[in-house]
Write a protein that holds these residues in place. Structure first.
Motif, mmCIF file in Angstrom:
data_model
loop_
_atom_site.group_PDB
_atom_site.id
_atom_site.type_symbol
_atom_site.label_atom_id
_atom_site.label_comp_id
_atom_site.label_asym_id
_atom_site.label_seq_id
_atom_site.Cartn_x
_atom_site.Cartn_y
_atom_site.Cartn_z
ATOM 1 N N GLN A 15 -7.817 15.736 0.838
ATOM 2 C CA GLN A 15 -6.450 16.218 0.992
ATOM 3 C C GLN A 15 -5.795 15.710 -0.533
ATOM 4 O O GLN A 15 -4.946 16.588 -1.197
ATOM 5 N N ALA A 41 0.180 3.825 1.362
ATOM 6 C CA ALA A 41 0.232 4.711 2.633
ATOM 7 C C ALA A 41 1.216 4.062 3.568
ATOM 8 O O ALA A 41 1.621 4.655 4.437
ATOM 9 N N GLU A 71 -13.150 7.499 2.257
ATOM 10 C CA GLU A 71 -12.195 7.812 3.043
ATOM 11 C C GLU A 71 -11.447 6.861 3.490
ATOM 12 O O GLU A 71 -10.032 6.711 3.660
ATOM 13 N N LYS A 72 -12.056 5.806 3.750
ATOM 14 C CA LYS A 72 -11.527 4.182 4.190
ATOM 15 C C LYS A 72 -10.496 3.751 3.027
ATOM 16 O O LYS A 72 -9.205 3.429 3.279
ATOM 17 N N TYR A 119 0.944 -1.182 0.154
ATOM 18 C CA TYR A 119 0.059 0.077 0.039
ATOM 19 C C TYR A 119 0.932 1.157 -0.160
ATOM 20 O O TYR A 119 2.060 1.301 0.591
ATOM 21 N N PHE A 148 -9.192 5.767 0.495
ATOM 22 C CA PHE A 148 -7.999 6.516 0.222
ATOM 23 C C PHE A 148 -7.201 6.516 1.199
ATOM 24 O O PHE A 148 -5.927 6.249 1.005
ATOM 25 N N ASN A 149 -7.328 6.445 2.677
ATOM 26 C CA ASN A 149 -6.545 6.218 3.668
ATOM 27 C C ASN A 149 -5.702 4.746 3.737
ATOM 28 O O ASN A 149 -4.521 4.872 3.887
ATOM 29 N N LYS A 150 -6.480 3.817 3.281
ATOM 30 C CA LYS A 150 -5.480 2.620 3.095
ATOM 31 C C LYS A 150 -4.673 2.519 1.952
ATOM 32 O O LYS A 150 -3.335 2.014 2.225
ATOM 33 N N GLY A 161 -3.076 6.836 1.777
ATOM 34 C CA GLY A 161 -2.494 7.632 2.713
ATOM 35 C C GLY A 161 -2.901 9.161 2.957
ATOM 36 O O GLY A 161 -2.494 9.815 3.741
ATOM 37 N N PHE A 162 -3.715 9.400 1.892
ATOM 38 C CA PHE A 162 -4.473 10.885 2.159
ATOM 39 C C PHE A 162 -5.891 10.591 2.182
ATOM 40 O O PHE A 162 -6.403 9.669 1.916
ATOM 41 N N THR A 163 -6.516 11.560 2.792
ATOM 42 C CA THR A 163 -7.949 11.631 2.838
ATOM 43 C C THR A 163 -8.428 11.962 1.173
ATOM 44 O O THR A 163 -7.717 12.663 0.555
ATOM 45 N N GLN A 184 4.399 5.839 3.082
ATOM 46 C CA GLN A 184 4.547 7.510 3.081
ATOM 47 C C GLN A 184 5.616 7.873 3.752
ATOM 48 O O GLN A 184 5.849 7.310 5.080
#
Length: 278
Positions: A201, A103, A188-189, A101, A191-193, A196-198, A106
């Motif tokens: 963002q 994320a 949101e879930k 990933y 993108f974060n996974k 690494g951004f919302t 990062q």
């Protein structure tokens, strides 16, 4: 200083561009500031002694690495001339190609041999034995083509990333939800996974990058470009720009060939780089 090729169609769902950076003199952290593009990067160093300066301090960069995006920014230097090759990956490519990933790396990098084992040294040695930039870029293209999976899964996340780039970041998270008929929580879930951004963002970063690219290209006035991308005045834009570089926009507007301007004047200009559909 900055030569690049765009990938063939089979590779385009995964790779934005394959490029060479040749800095024929020692360079400083101030010379070589890089801002986030929402992508991962494979870097292979042929010549130089690069160090990276980021939120975690200053550390040596290996001969080859898979890097995540650095947020807000990072810089590199070398006390001797520097030559390296890079493969800019599209946002979900690190997971699709390497099961990593974006994320999770990062503000960090993995030595490439931890990702693809002996292949990392093999491709570097092949490039070192090859004379021309054209042939080196072709070698990297072939290397990446061998990584393409037999089948490609295209997800909701890929669709909305496509849409963000199509609109150049000039939209809101609600627009994404309506476009793909998914909930904000779902986006949101994901993108974060994966990234690494919302989503917000990521949208703002894409809008900022397109804005900088058009300023560097220099075909319109700065104020016209800022208005086009929804910045209500120059101070609004400069607050964000200062996070990444300085409070001096001349790094994008002056006539010298600094790396920051050279790269920004060329990125995000082609449809294939900004389209993530396989």
């Amino acid at each position: 200083m900055h030569e690049f090729i765009l990938p063939p169609q089979k590779l385009s769902p995964f790779v934005k561009r394959i490029y060479e950076i040749d800095i024929p003199h020692p360079s400083t952290f101030e010379d070589n500031r890089i801002i986030p593009f929402g992508t991962g990067t494979i870097t292979i160093v042929l010549k130089g002694n690069p160090r990276v300066e980021d939120a975690n301090g200053v550390h040596h960069f290996p001969d080859y690495a898979l890097s995540g995006q650095y947020f807000p920014t990072f810089s590199f230097d070398s006390d001797i001339p520097l030559l390296y090759y890079g493969i800019a990956l599209k946002p979900t490519a690190t997971h699709k190609l390497f099961d990593i990933y974006l994320a999770d790396i990062q503000n960090d990098f993995l030595p490439l041999d931890e990702v693809i084992e002996d292949e990392a040294d093999q491709i570097r040695q092949e490039i070192l034995k090859t004379e021309s930039t054209e042939n080196r870029l072709r070698l990297l293209t072939d290397f990446m083509l061998n990584k393409v999976p037999d089948s490609i899964k295209y997800t909701h996340l890929d669709v909305v990333i496509d849409y963000i780039y199509e609109k150049k970041g000039k939209l809101k998270v609600l627009d994404l939800c309506e476009y793909e008929d998914v909930s904000r929580r779902y986006l949101e879930k994901k993108f974060n996974k994966f990234i690494g951004f919302t989503p917000g963002q990521f949208i703002r970063q894409v809008r900022f990058n397109f804005t900088c690219a058009e300023i560097a290209e220099g075909n319109s006035t700065v104020n016209d470009i800022l208005s086009k991308f929804g910045y209500y005045d120059r101070s609004h834009f400069m607050k964000k720009f200062k996070r990444y570089h300085s409070d001096d926009l001349s790094v994008l507007t002056n006539e010298d060939g600094n790396l920051f301007k050279t790269v920004f004047s060329r990125i995000m200009r082609s449809e294939s780089e900004n389209n993530f559909h396989p």
